[in-house]
Design a protein around this motif. Structure first.
Motif, PDB file in Angstrom:
ATOM      1  N   GLY A  81       0.195  14.060   0.782  1.00  0.00           N
ATOM      2  CA  GLY A  81      -0.143  12.666   0.991  1.00  0.00           C
ATOM      3  C   GLY A  81      -1.196  12.111   0.051  1.00  0.00           C
ATOM      4  N   GLN A  82      -1.902  12.998  -0.680  1.00  0.00           N
ATOM      5  CA  GLN A  82      -2.956  12.513  -1.558  1.00  0.00           C
ATOM      6  C   GLN A  82      -2.524  12.643  -3.014  1.00  0.00           C
ATOM      7  N   GLY A 126     -12.041   7.001 -19.667  1.00  0.00           N
ATOM      8  CA  GLY A 126     -10.972   7.258 -18.713  1.00  0.00           C
ATOM      9  C   GLY A 126     -11.299   6.710 -17.335  1.00  0.00           C
ATOM     10  N   MET A 127     -10.424   6.987 -16.374  1.00  0.00           N
ATOM     11  CA  MET A 127     -10.655   6.536 -15.000  1.00  0.00           C
ATOM     12  C   MET A 127      -9.979   7.510 -14.045  1.00  0.00           C
ATOM     13  N   CYS A 128     -10.368   7.421 -12.780  1.00  0.00           N
ATOM     14  CA  CYS A 128      -9.732   8.206 -11.731  1.00  0.00           C
ATOM     15  C   CYS A 128      -9.294   7.282 -10.604  1.00  0.00           C
ATOM     16  N   ALA A 129      -8.188   7.626  -9.985  1.00  0.00           N
ATOM     17  CA  ALA A 129      -7.724   6.912  -8.793  1.00  0.00           C
ATOM     18  C   ALA A 129      -7.233   7.944  -7.790  1.00  0.00           C
ATOM     19  N   TRP A 130      -7.692   7.819  -6.557  1.00  0.00           N
ATOM     20  CA  TRP A 130      -7.303   8.722  -5.483  1.00  0.00           C
ATOM     21  C   TRP A 130      -6.680   7.933  -4.347  1.00  0.00           C
ATOM     22  N   ARG A 131      -5.642   8.466  -3.723  1.00  0.00           N
ATOM     23  CA  ARG A 131      -5.107   7.878  -2.496  1.00  0.00           C
ATOM     24  C   ARG A 131      -5.863   8.484  -1.325  1.00  0.00           C
ATOM     25  N   LEU A 132      -6.430   7.628  -0.498  1.00  0.00           N
ATOM     26  CA  LEU A 132      -7.210   8.065   0.651  1.00  0.00           C
ATOM     27  C   LEU A 132      -6.330   8.117   1.904  1.00  0.00           C
ATOM     28  N   CYS A 139      -2.007  -6.573   9.038  1.00  0.00           N
ATOM     29  CA  CYS A 139      -1.575  -6.064   7.737  1.00  0.00           C
ATOM     30  C   CYS A 139      -0.845  -4.741   7.923  1.00  0.00           C
ATOM     31  N   SER A 140      -0.106  -4.342   6.904  1.00  0.00           N
ATOM     32  CA  SER A 140       0.623  -3.076   6.959  1.00  0.00           C
ATOM     33  C   SER A 140      -0.338  -1.902   6.790  1.00  0.00           C
ATOM     34  N   PRO A 141      -0.156  -0.839   7.566  1.00  0.00           N
ATOM     35  CA  PRO A 141      -1.046   0.322   7.475  1.00  0.00           C
ATOM     36  C   PRO A 141      -0.729   1.192   6.265  1.00  0.00           C
ATOM     37  N   VAL A 142      -1.075   0.704   5.078  1.00  0.00           N
ATOM     38  CA  VAL A 142      -0.821   1.421   3.828  1.00  0.00           C
ATOM     39  C   VAL A 142      -2.095   2.157   3.411  1.00  0.00           C
ATOM     40  N   PRO A 143      -1.995   3.410   2.954  1.00  0.00           N
ATOM     41  CA  PRO A 143      -3.202   4.148   2.562  1.00  0.00           C
ATOM     42  C   PRO A 143      -4.003   3.405   1.497  1.00  0.00           C
ATOM     43  N   PRO A 144      -5.327   3.343   1.647  1.00  0.00           N
ATOM     44  CA  PRO A 144      -6.161   2.717   0.620  1.00  0.00           C
ATOM     45  C   PRO A 144      -6.300   3.631  -0.589  1.00  0.00           C
ATOM     46  N   GLU A 145      -6.845   3.085  -1.667  1.00  0.00           N
ATOM     47  CA  GLU A 145      -7.068   3.854  -2.892  1.00  0.00           C
ATOM     48  C   GLU A 145      -8.522   3.726  -3.321  1.00  0.00           C
ATOM     49  N   LEU A 146      -9.053   4.786  -3.887  1.00  0.00           N
ATOM     50  CA  LEU A 146     -10.418   4.816  -4.412  1.00  0.00           C
ATOM     51  C   LEU A 146     -10.333   4.923  -5.927  1.00  0.00           C
ATOM     52  N   TRP A 147     -10.998   4.008  -6.635  1.00  0.00           N
ATOM     53  CA  TRP A 147     -10.961   3.976  -8.104  1.00  0.00           C
ATOM     54  C   TRP A 147     -12.356   4.180  -8.665  1.00  0.00           C
ATOM     55  N   ARG A 154      -3.857  -5.122  -7.657  1.00  0.00           N
ATOM     56  CA  ARG A 154      -2.619  -4.390  -7.416  1.00  0.00           C
ATOM     57  C   ARG A 154      -2.893  -2.903  -7.439  1.00  0.00           C
ATOM     58  N   SER A 155      -2.097  -2.171  -6.682  1.00  0.00           N
ATOM     59  CA  SER A 155      -2.258  -0.728  -6.561  1.00  0.00           C
ATOM     60  C   SER A 155      -2.118  -0.037  -7.913  1.00  0.00           C
ATOM     61  N   ARG A 156      -2.903   1.008  -8.099  1.00  0.00           N
ATOM     62  CA  ARG A 156      -2.746   1.876  -9.268  1.00  0.00           C
ATOM     63  C   ARG A 156      -1.861   3.076  -8.950  1.00  0.00           C
ATOM     64  N   LEU A 157      -1.610   3.353  -7.678  1.00  0.00           N
ATOM     65  CA  LEU A 157      -0.854   4.539  -7.267  1.00  0.00           C
ATOM     66  C   LEU A 157       0.398   4.195  -6.473  1.00  0.00           C
ATOM     67  N   GLY A 158       0.565   2.942  -6.093  1.00  0.00           N
ATOM     68  CA  GLY A 158       1.657   2.575  -5.200  1.00  0.00           C
ATOM     69  C   GLY A 158       2.651   1.615  -5.793  1.00  0.00           C
ATOM     70  N   SER A 159       3.067   1.844  -7.025  1.00  0.00           N
ATOM     71  CA  SER A 159       4.082   1.021  -7.690  1.00  0.00           C
ATOM     72  C   SER A 159       3.698  -0.454  -7.742  1.00  0.00           C
ATOM     73  N   GLY A 160       2.419  -0.729  -7.978  1.00  0.00           N
ATOM     74  CA  GLY A 160       1.975  -2.099  -8.154  1.00  0.00           C
ATOM     75  C   GLY A 160       1.960  -2.926  -6.894  1.00  0.00           C
ATOM     76  N   ARG A 161       1.790  -2.296  -5.756  1.00  0.00           N
ATOM     77  CA  ARG A 161       1.761  -3.027  -4.489  1.00  0.00           C
ATOM     78  C   ARG A 161       0.598  -4.024  -4.500  1.00  0.00           C
ATOM     79  N   PRO A 162       0.822  -5.292  -4.134  1.00  0.00           N
ATOM     80  CA  PRO A 162      -0.261  -6.285  -4.153  1.00  0.00           C
ATOM     81  C   PRO A 162      -1.268  -6.058  -3.036  1.00  0.00           C
TER      82      PRO A 162
END
Length: 253
Positions: free
Chosen positions: A8-9, A22-28, A81-89, A144-152
Motif C-alpha cells: 500500500g505504500q 531531487g524530491m521524494c514522495a510517499w503514500r501515507l 470527500c473520498s477516502p484516498v490515501p494522502p501523500e507526503l512530499w 495534483r497527486s504525484r503518486l496517484g495518476s494526477g488525481r486532483p
C-alpha cells in the motif's frame, strides 16, 4: 525511482538526491496512523541529508501536523470527500531563499485551512498553528497527486530555512534533459498537452493554464517563466521540482 516499501505504500525519489535538486514522495496510510508514519519517514530522510537534530525534530513535527490535518479534513471522515490515501512530499529550493519544503497532499478540495490558524491554546484545530510557529512560511493551494495518476486535490505545505550550502544554485543540467524531465513530471500529474521544443543551448516547455499558457525557458543553469502578475522570474535549475509545483497549482486555479 519508484519503490514499494510495504503493502500500500509507494515511494518516488531518493532522499539523498534532494540536496542535488531531487524530491521524494510517499503514500501515507489512509487512517489515523498517517501522522506517525509521516513523522518517521521524514526523520529517516532528513538524517540521510545530514541535517541537525533540532531541524529534524521541527520538520518531522510539522509533517505530523500536516498529515493529521489531512486525516481530519481531507480523507472524507465526515463523508464530504473520498477516502484516498494522502501523500507526503519533500524537496529543497533556493528561491526565495534556501529552504526545505514539506507538503501533504489530499484529494479533498471542499476543505481548505484558514489563512490564520487557530490559537495554540485552542484544543481544536491548533495543528496548523504549530506548523506556523515552527516553519518560516506555510500555505495551501490546489494541486495534483504525484503518486496517484494526477488525481486532483490540494497541497498544504510549509518551508524551513536551510543553512549548509545546499541546494547549490550553480548546479547545471543539459536543457534538453531538464525540459523533458519537467514536461514528464507535469504530464504524470495529469496535465495534458504539455509541449517541449529544443534549440541550441535552450529549450522551451509550454504548459496550458486557465486563459492561456505559461512558457518556461530552460537554460543549462536556469528556468525562466512569467508569474501571475506578468513579471518574469529566473530560477536555478535545482528549483525544478518547486517550479513544477508552481505550474501545477497555476494550472489548477
Amino acid at each position: 525511482m519508484v519503490q514499494i516499501v510495504q503493502p500500500g505504500q509507494i515511494v518516488v525519489g531518493n532522499a539523498a538526491e534532494i540536496a542535488l535538486g531531487g524530491m521524494c514522495a510517499w503514500r501515507l496510510p489512509a487512517d489515523a496512523t498517517c501522522a506517525s508514519v509521516g513523522r518517521s519517514l521524514l526523520a529517516i530522510a532528513l538524517k540521510t541529508l545530514g541535517l541537525g537534530r533540532d531541524l529534524i525534530d521541527d520538520v518531522a513535527l510539522a509533517a505530523s501536523e500536516l498529515a493529521t490535518n489531512a486525516f481530519n479534513h481531507g480523507l472524507g471522515v465526515d463523508g464530504s470527500c473520498s477516502p484516498v490515501p494522502p501523500e507526503l512530499w519533500l524537496w529543497a529550493r533556493t528561491t526565495p531563499s534556501p529552504q526545505l519544503v514539506v507538503s501533504v497532499f489530499d484529494t479533498c478540495r471542499s476543505s481548505f485551512p484558514d489563512a490564520a490558524p487557530r490559537d495554540l491554546l485552542d484544543e481544536h484545530g491548533k495543528g496548523l498553528g504549530i506548523v506556523a510557529m515552527l516553519a518560516a512560511v506555510w500555505g495551501a493551494h490546489r494541486s495534483r497527486s504525484r503518486l496517484g495518476s494526477g488525481r486532483p486535490g490540494k497541497a498544504v505545505w510549509c518551508a524551513f530555512p536551510l543553512y549548509g550550502g545546499w541546494p547549490n544554485p550553480k548546479l547545471t543540467a543539459p536543457p534538453v534533459l531538464a525540459a523533458r524531465h519537467l514536461a514528464a513530471a507535469l504530464a504524470a500529474r495529469g496535465i495534458r498537452d504539455v509541449e517541449h521544443r529544443h534549440g541550441r543551448g535552450i529549450s522551451l516547455v509550454t504548459v496550458p493554464v486557465p486563459g492561456g499558457e505559461i512558457n518556461v525557458w530552460v537554460e543549462p543553469a536556469h528556468l525562466t517563466y512569467s508569474t501571475g502578475d506578468g513579471s518574469r522570474l529566473r530560477r536555478p535549475i535545482v528549483d525544478l521540482h518547486d517550479v513544477a509545483e508552481y505550474l501545477t497549482a497555476h494550472h489548477e486555479q
